[in-house]
Design a protein around this motif. Structure first.
Motif, PDB file in Angstrom:
ATOM      1  N   ILE A 102       0.536   6.420  -8.456  1.00 47.44           N
ATOM      2  CA  ILE A 102      -0.188   7.007  -7.637  1.00 47.44           C
ATOM      3  C   ILE A 102       0.714   8.258  -6.784  1.00 47.44           C
ATOM      4  O   ILE A 102       1.621   7.693  -6.159  1.00 47.44           O
ATOM      5  N   ARG A 103       0.326   9.361  -6.609  1.00 44.98           N
ATOM      6  CA  ARG A 103       1.163  10.352  -5.991  1.00 44.98           C
ATOM      7  C   ARG A 103       0.224  10.985  -4.865  1.00 44.98           C
ATOM      8  O   ARG A 103      -0.938  11.378  -5.092  1.00 44.98           O
ATOM      9  N   PRO A 106       5.318   3.078  -9.133  1.00 44.46           N
ATOM     10  CA  PRO A 106       4.176   3.601  -8.799  1.00 44.46           C
ATOM     11  C   PRO A 106       3.493   4.856  -9.320  1.00 44.46           C
ATOM     12  O   PRO A 106       4.558   5.741  -9.777  1.00 44.46           O
ATOM     13  N   SER A 124       2.382   1.727  -3.363  1.00 40.61           N
ATOM     14  CA  SER A 124       1.577   2.269  -4.320  1.00 40.61           C
ATOM     15  C   SER A 124       1.437   4.082  -4.256  1.00 40.61           C
ATOM     16  O   SER A 124       0.831   4.304  -5.382  1.00 40.61           O
ATOM     17  N   TYR A 125       1.532   4.598  -2.999  1.00 36.51           N
ATOM     18  CA  TYR A 125       1.400   5.784  -3.020  1.00 36.51           C
ATOM     19  C   TYR A 125       2.649   6.510  -2.986  1.00 36.51           C
ATOM     20  O   TYR A 125       3.013   7.781  -2.390  1.00 36.51           O
ATOM     21  N   SER A 126       3.842   6.084  -3.699  1.00 36.32           N
ATOM     22  CA  SER A 126       5.123   6.872  -3.607  1.00 36.32           C
ATOM     23  C   SER A 126       5.688   6.956  -5.002  1.00 36.32           C
ATOM     24  O   SER A 126       6.731   6.524  -5.333  1.00 36.32           O
ATOM     25  N   TYR A 149       6.580  12.979  -2.500  1.00 41.32           N
ATOM     26  CA  TYR A 149       5.166  12.165  -2.628  1.00 41.32           C
ATOM     27  C   TYR A 149       5.291  11.045  -1.542  1.00 41.32           C
ATOM     28  O   TYR A 149       6.403  10.453  -1.226  1.00 41.32           O
ATOM     29  N   GLY A 150       4.119  10.516  -1.103  1.00 34.03           N
ATOM     30  CA  GLY A 150       4.107   9.446  -0.554  1.00 34.03           C
ATOM     31  C   GLY A 150       4.147   9.586   1.136  1.00 34.03           C
ATOM     32  O   GLY A 150       4.021  10.502   1.571  1.00 34.03           O
ATOM     33  N   PHE A 157       0.781  -1.083   0.029  1.00 33.37           N
ATOM     34  CA  PHE A 157       0.121  -0.014  -0.081  1.00 33.37           C
ATOM     35  C   PHE A 157       0.909   1.140   0.232  1.00 33.37           C
ATOM     36  O   PHE A 157       0.445   2.004  -0.653  1.00 33.37           O
ATOM     37  N   GLN A 158       1.910   1.225   0.887  1.00 31.74           N
ATOM     38  CA  GLN A 158       2.727   2.396   0.913  1.00 31.74           C
ATOM     39  C   GLN A 158       3.516   2.630  -0.394  1.00 31.74           C
ATOM     40  O   GLN A 158       3.530   3.648  -1.196  1.00 31.74           O
TER      41      GLN A 158
END
Length: 660
Positions: A659-660, A657, A230-232, A237-238, A227-228
């Motif tokens: 997603i930001r 990834p 995916s948002y890095s 970001y992240g 999950f982490q």
């Protein structure tokens, strides 16, 4: 005088005790049956998982907690699950014994210990071109020819020829260290107590709580890491950039490196490490990144030229590196002389006790000790085999290592192997008393001496490689004594222990370089602004340069600061050792403080969160916390470690990834 009836009664008790000893010994399986195919497979699997985990720690912070107990727990979980699964299928299996548990733990630890002590985050990585450039291409003692790029072939060969020598250095002294001197080896004893606890009635009947807790935490950690990731999708970001301490702290986080990134590996490591270690890390982070580096940075143009980049050793980075070295050396030298004092005093006391114990009224040994000693000595290792093996592997090293590193002449290797057994004895004896492994300090002494002797052209390479040779032999021989202590307490044969250690070492010599190159090719290892900073590579490189060049390598006013922090390290240790316990337990550890001086404060916050979890858990339910903290910590560490493999593969194929 005693009557005939009393003498007959004493004789009868002796015979009964002897019968009990023999009955207990008969229940111990022979050494050939203690090593099983399923055990070797489990060992390799655990060794690979932990090699990935500790390699990440070596290449990020350089701080690796003791994972022996965690490895014993994981061995129990794997084999207990396997045997239970086969039994449900109606397949008869060989009983899972404490001896097999010990063998799996020993083999797995030997495997991942190569990743810890192989120098991938310190002396071997300090040889690469990137570290050479960070140390300053125009620095005296940092010669243009004094670097060697990492390679699977030469790294594997170097590990094979240097690691097996240490396995045999102290084998002839195992009886003296374990039985005669009765050295505690706290880590080995703790591992043995855990294994014995698993295989008592409680361990046989109630393993489900530990197994389910471990699996649950592993899955949670693995999914959270995914999950982490995916948002890095970018550097800004992240979760590391989430303003958890406020917007002002977030604005300065790139310089101060104060953020909490929810990293499960560091939280789990914090749960295993002591509160003092974690608080010392946090103190070091606050003192350096919160106070010192901003103040020294304001001296740009006065203490160092403003035109120099921050990464230069004559700029702010020089203060970070050399003050860290001062703390490490102050702590290391203090503990070296302290351990040496304990060794001399202990040997002196034992010589006195030996004279006193020769009297006929000495107490009889406990039954457990008799059984353990009998098993430990029943299947001994011939001295001639140990001596022949040490000589054989030493000759191979003397021939091979100068071919891999032409700067390191063959006579340097000869001297190293002549000194290694005595240094190994001192370290193993001191570790048995204090549980402090001083192998790195012996290696640092060798680094400074060899760098100074070899001169400016080849001093850096000679010092770094010589440091690795000494450190490898001294550390592995001490680890083997830890394992012998575990085997002594779990009634495991020394032969099976040595063979499992050799198997684990051989597997580790192959797995560790491959694991290193997984990180080296997938991530930007050695980037001071990235995640995988590998701080000790630069520290060791500059230690070698300092050995060649002397204090002239230091930037302006850095020597005075180094003196101050060296003195602080010595005084802090003195206060902790001489003051009352209620005061000494709060004195920070200089060695732990030194790590965030170069790396930053983010992982210290993570580890303190682990300490906070343990503290709160013990407050709520101390009994359950004592049982489950190692289980939960191991699950968190292993889950995040398992995610490293797919994330590395994704990085290699350039799948980042979005997603930001």
């Amino acid at each position: 005088m005693r009557s005939d009836v009393e003498l007959r009664e004493i004789g009868r008790e002796d015979f009964e005790e002897e019968d009990k000893v023999q009955d207990e010994i008969k229940r111990v399986p022979p050494w050939q049956k203690q090593i099983t195919i399923r055990g070797i497979i489990a060992s390799i699997l655990i060794g690979v998982i932990y090699s990935v985990i500790v390699m990440k720690l070596c290449l990020t912070t350089g701080l690796v907690p003791n994972l022996n107990v965690s490895a014993a727990l994981l061995a129990f979980v794997f084999l207990r699950t396997w045997t239970s699964f086969l039994q449900k299928l109606g397949i008869v299996t060989v009983p899972f014994t404490r001896q097999e548990n010990t063998i799996v733990q020993t083999c797995a630890v030997a495997c991942y210990s190569i990743a810890v002590g192989g120098g991938f985050g310190s002396y071997l990585l300090g040889l690469n071109r990137k570290t050479y450039e960070q140390a300053g291409v125009d620095t005296q003692g940092n010669a243009p020819i004094s670097f060697k790029e990492p390679g699977v072939g030469w790294m594997t060969g170097f590990l094979f020829v240097s690691s097996f020598v240490g396995l045999l250095a102290l084998v002839p002294l195992r009886k003296i260290m374990i039985i005669d001197y009765k050295l505690r080896y706290p880590s080995g004893t703790a591992t043995a107590n855990l294994i014995n606890g698993f295989h008592t009635s409680r361990g046989e009947n109630e393993p489900r709580v530990e197994v389910h807790g471990f699996v649950k935490c592993l899955l949670i950690s693995f999914l959270w890491s995914f999950f982490q990731w995916s948002y890095s999708g970018g550097n800004q970001y992240g979760f590391p950039q989430f303003p958890k301490f406020g917007l002002k702290a977030w604005e300065n986080s790139q310089f101060c490196r104060f953020y909490f990134d929810f990293n499960m590996t560091y939280i789990g490591a914090g749960m295993i490490s002591s509160h003092l270690v974690n608080l010392s890390l946090l103190l070091g982070a606050v003192l350096s990144w919160g106070v010192m580096w901003p103040l020294i940075g304001d001296m740009k143009g006065k203490w160092f030229p403003s035109s120099l980049p921050e990464s230069s050793m004559k700029s702010l980075n020089g203060y970070k590196v050399f003050i860290s070295i001062a703390l490490i050396l102050g702590d290391g030298l203090y503990n070296f002389f302290k351990t040496l004092f304990f060794i001399i005093r202990s040997i002196h006391d034992r010589l006195k006790d030996k004279k006193l114990s020769s009297c006929p009224d000495s107490k009889k040994q406990a039954l457990d000790d008799l059984v353990r000693n009998e098993v430990f000595m029943r299947e001994g290792i011939p001295i001639w085999l140990a001596c022949f093996g040490y000589t054989f592997f030493s000759i191979i090293s003397i021939v091979v290592i100068p071919k891999v590193f032409p700067e390191l002449k063959w006579y340097y290797v000869v001297v190293a192997y002549m000194l290694a057994p005595s240094l190994s004895f001192c370290n193993a004896y001191g570790t048995g008393l204090t549980d402090i492994n001083m192998a790195y300090n012996y290696g640092k002494v060798a680094l400074f001496v060899l760098s100074a002797v070899a001169g400016k052209d080849s001093g850096a390479v000679v010092g770094l490689v010589g440091c690795g040779l000494i450190k490898s032999i001294v550390s592995i021989s001490s680890d083997l004594m830890h394992d012998f202590k575990t085997g002594h307490l779990t009634l495991t044969s020394p032969r099976s222990m040595l063979l499992s250690q050799a198997i684990g070492t051989a597997v580790g010599c192959v797995v560790a370089p491959l694991t290193f190159f997984l990180f080296y090719n997938a991530f930007d290892v050695g980037n001071p602004d990235g995640e995988y900073k590998a701080p000790y590579a630069l520290i060791y490189r500059n230690m070698a340069i300092l050995g060649v060049q002397g204090f002239s390598a230091l930037p302006q006013h850095c020597l005075q600061l180094c003196y101050a922090f060296f003195g602080f390290a010595v005084v802090a240790n003195l206060v902790r050792d001489t003051s009352p316990k209620k005061i000494g337990k709060w004195v920070p550890l200089p060695m732990a403080m030194a790590v965030p001086f170069l790396v930053g404060g983010y992982f210290a916050i993570d580890m303190c969160v682990g300490s906070l979890v343990v503290f709160a858990w013990h407050r709520l339910n101390s009994q359950k916390a004592s049982l489950m903290v190692p289980v939960v910590a191991s699950g968190l560490i292993c889950g995040d470690g398992l995610w490293i493999l797919p994330s590395s593969i994704l990085a290699l194929v350039k799948r980042n990834p979005s997603i930001r």
